[in-house]
Design a protein around this motif. Structure first.
Motif, short mmCIF file in Angstrom:
data_model
loop_
_atom_site.label_atom_id
_atom_site.label_comp_id
_atom_site.label_asym_id
_atom_site.label_seq_id
_atom_site.Cartn_x
_atom_site.Cartn_y
_atom_site.Cartn_z
N ARG A 1 -1.60 -1.85 63.39
CA ARG A 1 -2.41 -1.79 62.17
C ARG A 1 -1.80 -0.83 61.14
O ARG A 1 -2.49 -0.13 60.41
CB ARG A 1 -3.86 -1.40 62.48
CG ARG A 1 -4.54 -2.36 63.45
CD ARG A 1 -5.93 -1.94 63.86
NE ARG A 1 -5.95 -0.64 64.54
CZ ARG A 1 -5.53 -0.44 65.79
NH1 ARG A 1 -5.05 -1.43 66.51
NH2 ARG A 1 -5.60 0.77 66.33
N GLY B 1 -4.89 3.01 62.77
CA GLY B 1 -4.86 2.40 61.44
C GLY B 1 -5.06 3.40 60.33
O GLY B 1 -4.62 3.18 59.19
N ASN B 2 -5.71 4.55 60.63
CA ASN B 2 -5.88 5.59 59.62
C ASN B 2 -4.56 6.25 59.25
O ASN B 2 -4.47 6.95 58.24
CB ASN B 2 -6.86 6.66 60.12
CG ASN B 2 -8.27 6.13 60.28
OD1 ASN B 2 -8.66 5.18 59.61
ND2 ASN B 2 -9.03 6.73 61.18
N CYS B 3 -3.55 6.05 60.08
CA CYS B 3 -2.23 6.64 59.84
C CYS B 3 -1.32 5.71 59.05
O CYS B 3 -0.15 6.04 58.82
CB CYS B 3 -1.57 7.00 61.17
SG CYS B 3 -2.50 8.20 62.14
N MET C 1 -9.90 8.27 67.52
CA MET C 1 -8.95 8.33 66.41
C MET C 1 -8.27 6.97 66.27
O MET C 1 -7.63 6.50 67.21
CB MET C 1 -7.90 9.40 66.68
CG MET C 1 -7.02 9.72 65.49
SD MET C 1 -7.90 10.65 64.23
CE MET C 1 -8.23 12.17 65.11
N SER C 2 -8.42 6.33 65.11
CA SER C 2 -7.82 5.01 64.89
C SER C 2 -6.43 5.16 64.32
O SER C 2 -6.22 5.87 63.33
CB SER C 2 -8.68 4.18 63.93
OG SER C 2 -8.01 3.00 63.57
N ASP D 1 -0.62 3.68 52.62
CA ASP D 1 -1.46 2.88 51.71
C ASP D 1 -0.76 2.77 50.36
O ASP D 1 -0.54 3.79 49.70
CB ASP D 1 -2.82 3.55 51.55
CG ASP D 1 -3.77 2.77 50.65
OD1 ASP D 1 -3.38 1.68 50.16
OD2 ASP D 1 -4.88 3.25 50.43
N GLY E 1 -4.69 11.81 62.21
CA GLY E 1 -5.57 10.80 61.65
C GLY E 1 -5.22 10.39 60.24
O GLY E 1 -6.03 9.76 59.55
N SER E 2 -4.01 10.72 59.79
CA SER E 2 -3.57 10.32 58.45
C SER E 2 -2.05 10.31 58.42
O SER E 2 -1.39 10.90 59.29
CB SER E 2 -4.10 11.29 57.39
OG SER E 2 -3.44 12.55 57.48
#
Length: 390
Positions: free
Chosen positions: A85, A4-6, A1-2, A9, A274-275
């Motif tokens: 990130r 950065g996906n969290c 799980m990155s 945006d 993850g978000s």
């Protein structure tokens, strides 16, 4: 799980309350960059240069004020966001704006306004930050406020966690923007909150030493401080003490920052999020200190309250500030014309709204402006001795 996906945006922002018609070409800036720039260019942000951080209207040019504190928080927050990130621009915007709602004289001024407005909903600086940015700053022709994105307003509202019982100012903003006050905020907002802790924990030590209200022997009673100071001494044997103390402050910031980065990565992984929406729904803070450093930081805060914030000189200044703000509020309530034509000319007729309008006026004051207005109304000799130097 990155992790950065969290990251938040800007391309997926929930947007702004008002459509911005007739604007010139904006160039390459995204929505979070524009929010940051609007905050920096606001009048309320500029006023922070003469608002209390630790010392009321400090004599020396080297002490921190709300403006320099906010810049230091932003530097720390942006660094952490980059390492994780996350969105650096949103983090920076939140750090820069987090104290905009503070009245003159810091928490002493806030306590006085809270008491003066108790019958009309009270006052809290975080709610007033939202009110200032969404209502009182009016640089645009077609709407009130800076028209910031939902994510920036949400982060400011909830950077210290979900809000179960919002005060009237925050509740008003929430009615317009729907900030989901019962959930956690983005990781960027959580990082902004811990960056604030890191900045004032360490920079208040620096200012307390400079003012002579703290000394090294006291600080060495703190295990966290003592361990870091011994490490500095070992690296720089024989260096002047003042330089060692400045190195200590830098080292402690580095230790705390590295701990936050590692702990946040661990928390996100263990929570399986993850978000950014999963971060909001996680049910707990994910961005912050490890449990071990959190305990040390709480102990350091207790030490700072006992030895700096509640130092007799600080208590005397706080009592004087409380008197000034309370007396100003009473004077304006008795005769609103004392606020000047601009503010008295816009005075609402309903009692609650009238008192909130007076609160808005006082909350926007700098330390020096409040003292000068007090001297105008009551005479320079009536200014409390603890503030007479300003």
């Amino acid at each position: 799980m990155s992790i950065g996906n969290c990251a938040s945006d800007p391309a997926s922002s929930r947007g702004r309350l008002h459509a911005e018609l007739g604007r010139v070409v904006r160039g390459p800036r995204d929505d979070f960059q524009r929010d940051r720039d609007r905050i920096i260019h606001s009048i309320a942000f500029r006023r922070l240069r003469h608002k209390t951080q630790v010392f009321v209207a400090p004599d020396g040019d080297h002490y921190r004020v709300r403006l320099t504190h906010s810049i230091e928080v932003a530097q720390i927050g942006r660094g952490i966001a980059r390492a994780l990130r996350l969105n650096e621009d949103l983090t920076e915007a939140l750090c820069l704006a987090h104290d905009i709602g503070h009245p003159p004289f810091g928490h002493a001024g806030e306590d006085a306004l809270k008491a003066a407005m108790a019958a009309h909903g009270g006052f809290d600086h975080n709610g007033h930050t939202l009110r200032t940015l969404a209502r009182l700053e009016c640089p645009y022709p077609l709407f009130d406020g800076l028209n910031l994105t939902w994510e920036t307003l949400e982060g400011l509202a909830k950077h210290n966690g979900p809000v179960a019982n919002p005060g009237w100012a925050l509740a008003e903003i929430d009615r317009d923007f729907g900030l989901d006050l019962g959930s956690h905020a983005s990781l960027e907002a959580q990082i902004a909150a811990v960056a604030d802790d890191i900045a004032y924990d360490n920079h208040d030590i620096d200012d307390g030493l400079r003012a002579g209200l703290l000394d090294l022997d006291q600080l060495m009673e703190q295990p966290f401080v003592a361990a870091n100071y011994r490490a500095v001494e070992e690296r720089f044997p024989g260096a002047p003490r003042d330089r060692l103390l400045r190195e200590l402050v830098r080292d402690q910031i580095g230790v705390m920052v590295n701990d936050v980065i590692a702990a946040t990565e661990t928390n996100v992984t263990e929570a399986g999020v993850g978000s950014v929406e999963e971060v909001r729904a996680a049910g707990r803070v994910l961005g912050g200190f490890s449990s071990e450093l959190a305990a040390q930081e709480r102990d350091l805060k207790r030490f700072m309250y006992a030895n700096l914030y509640h130092h007799p000189e600080q208590v005397a200044a706080a009592e004087a500030a409380n008197q000034v703000v309370g007396d100003l509020f009473a004077a304006y309530a008795a005769d609103p014309r004392l606020m000047g034509a601009d503010w008295s000319g816009r005075l609402p007729h309903e009692e609650c709204a009238t008192n909130r309008h007076i609160g808005d006026y006082i909350a926007g004051m700098t330390d020096r402006f409040a003292i000068d207005r007090y001297a105008e109304i009551f005479g320079r000799g009536a200014v409390p001795q603890a503030l007479a130097h300003a």
